[in-house]
Scaffold this active site. Structure first.
Site: not given
Ligand SMILES: CC(C)(COP(=O)(O)OP(=O)(O)OC[C@H]1O[C@@H](n2cnc3c(N)ncnc32)[C@H](O)[C@@H]1OP(=O)(O)O)[C@@H](O)C(=O)NCCC(=O)NCCS
Length: 157
Positions: A114, A126
């Site tokens: 979710e 995702y």
């Molecule tokens: C969601 C989360 C896990 C993503 O992890 P991350 O290490 O920052 O993501 P990545 O660097 O691996 O990026 C993965 C993809 O998402 C995109 N992305 C990541 N953060 C982004 C942002 N703030 N805005 C737009 N795109 C984003 C990246 O561009 C990448 O795409 P690409 O490979 O085509 O360039 C991280 O932001 C997080 O921990 N957030 C807080 C907790 C949370 O919300 N968890 C999910 C609950 S459902």
């Protein structure tokens, strides 16, 4: 057992989350979410035998973690979080790929999760990993305005 981060060959190890990791995990949880899980939720997930994993950098610092439940051929990501200073460097994608590999090894054929419609970063992650939107669960999350819906996403493994 710990394995090297696979997806992007990042310098990290993935290992089981132990109860002794909960203080470090909670520090990240509270800095990353407006409505964080409690210590008790993490403890319950570990004791229930869910797949709880932490990502460690070479110097043993925990920088990310994930919690996944499994049953009847289905896996469910309950939490996936990268510490804010380490975000947008590929760790979320690598951790999610490793959790998908783990779910496959444990005989799951579909992965569910979710996400808040407002969570731009998670939705981007995702989307990149091929998740499809299945349905909306009304008022699932607490929010500043009261409640926020959840999008239910799924991906075949
Ligand atoms: C969601 C989360 C896990 C993503 O992890 P991350 O290490 O920052 O993501 P990545 O660097 O691996 O990026 C993965 C993809 O998402 C995109 N992305 C990541 N953060 C982004 C942002 N703030 N805005 C737009 N795109 C984003 C990246 O561009 C990448 O795409 P690409 O490979 O085509 O360039 C991280 O932001 C997080 O921990 N957030 C807080 C907790 C949370 O919300 N968890 C999910 C609950 S459902």
């Amino acid at each position: 057992m710990s394995v090297r981060g696979s997806a992007l060959r990042l310098p990290y190890a993935l290992r089981r989350m132990e109860e002794s990791d909960i203080p470090a995990v909670m520090e990240i949880e509270q800095s990353a979410y407006e409505f964080p899980w409690t210590e008790g939720i993490f403890r319950d997930c570990i004791r229930a035998g869910y797949c709880c994993r932490v990502v460690q950098r070479n110097d043993t610092t925990i920088i990310a973690y994930a919690v996944m439940s499994l049953g009847a051929g289905e896996a469910h990501i309950l939490n996936l979080c990268v510490a804010p200073p380490w975000q947008q460097q590929g760790y979320g994608r690598a951790l999610m790929s490793d959790m998908m590999d783990l779910a496959r090894r444990l005989q799951a054929d579909t992965l569910f999760l979710e996400v808040r419609p407002s969570n731009v970063a998670a939705r981007a992650l995702y989307d990149r990993l091929g998740f499809n939107e299945l349905a909306t669960r009304g008022g699932y999350y607490p929010s500043r305005q009261g409640r926020e819906d959840a999008l239910i996403l799924a991906r075949p493994l």
